[in-house]
Design an enzyme around this catalytic site. Structure first.
Site, short mmCIF file in Angstrom:
data_model
loop_
_atom_site.label_atom_id
_atom_site.label_comp_id
_atom_site.label_asym_id
_atom_site.label_seq_id
_atom_site.Cartn_x
_atom_site.Cartn_y
_atom_site.Cartn_z
N SER A 69 37.62 -32.15 35.49
CA SER A 69 37.35 -30.95 36.27
C SER A 69 36.88 -29.80 35.39
O SER A 69 35.75 -29.81 34.95
CB SER A 69 38.52 -30.51 37.15
OG SER A 69 38.04 -29.57 38.09
N HIS A 87 37.99 -15.79 31.50
CA HIS A 87 37.23 -14.57 31.81
C HIS A 87 37.99 -13.43 31.16
O HIS A 87 39.19 -13.28 31.39
CB HIS A 87 37.12 -14.34 33.32
CG HIS A 87 36.59 -15.52 34.05
ND1 HIS A 87 35.25 -15.83 34.11
CD2 HIS A 87 37.23 -16.50 34.72
CE1 HIS A 87 35.09 -16.94 34.80
NE2 HIS A 87 36.27 -17.38 35.18
N CYS A 99 42.09 -33.49 37.37
CA CYS A 99 42.40 -34.52 38.36
C CYS A 99 43.07 -35.70 37.67
O CYS A 99 42.83 -35.96 36.49
CB CYS A 99 41.11 -35.01 39.03
SG CYS A 99 40.21 -33.72 39.88
#
EC number: 4.1.1.50
Length: 132
Positions: A65, A70, A85
Site C-alpha cells: 500500500s 506531510h 495490506c
C-alpha cells in the site's frame, strides 16, 4: 494463492520536531524508504515535493500500500501515515522507525484495522518513550 483484505492503517501526528528535519524532502525520502524496508515492505516508487518557503511531502508507494509524511516545519508538525495490506508487513514498525528519527516532543497515534467489516480504531503501542 489466497488474498486477504485485512490491513492495518497507522496515522500519527508528531509535534515539536526540529525545523531542519521537517524541511528536507531529500532526507525524509531516504528515511521513509528505510522505514519501509525496516518493516519488510516492498518499495515500488517514491515521490517527494519540497515546498517553498518550507514544508515537504513524501509518498512511498508500497506493494502492500503506502507510507507518507506531510510536514509543517514552521509549526514543528508532521503527519505520518502507513497502510499495509495482509499480515506479513507491520506498519507500526515503519512508524516507530520514523518517530525515532524525528524525535518529536509529542505524538498522537491511532490505528485502524481495515478489511474485516466495520473499522476498528485502536490506540497503538508506540515505542516512542523508549526512543526519544
Amino acid at each position: 494463492m489466497e488474498y486477504s483484505t485485512f490491513g492495518r492503517h497507522v496515522a500519527v501526528d508528531t509535534w515539536g520536531v526540529d525545523f531542519d528535519l521537517l524541511n528536507n524532502a531529500q532526507l525524509l525520502e531516504a528515511q521513509l524508504v528505510e522505514a519501509a524496508e525496516a518493516c519488510g515492505a516492498t518499495v515500488l516508487s517514491v515521490q517527494s515535493k519540497q515546498f517553498d518557503p518550507q514544508g515537504a511531502t513524501v509518498l512511498v508507494m508500497l506493494s502492500e500500500s503506502h507510507l507518507s509524511i506531510h510536514t509543517y516545519p514552521e509549526r514543528g508538525f508532521a503527519a505520518i501515515d502507513c497502510y499495509t495490506c495482509g499480515e506479513t508487513v507491520d506498519p507500526q514498525l515503519a512508524i516507530d522507525y520514523l518517530v525515532s528519527m524525528l524525535k518529536p516532543e509529542k505524538t498522537y497515534a491511532k490505528k485502524l484495522v481495515r478489511g474485516l467489516g466495520e473499522l476498528q480504531v485502536v490506540t497503538p503501542d508506540m515505542k516512542v518513550s523508549e526512543l526519544v
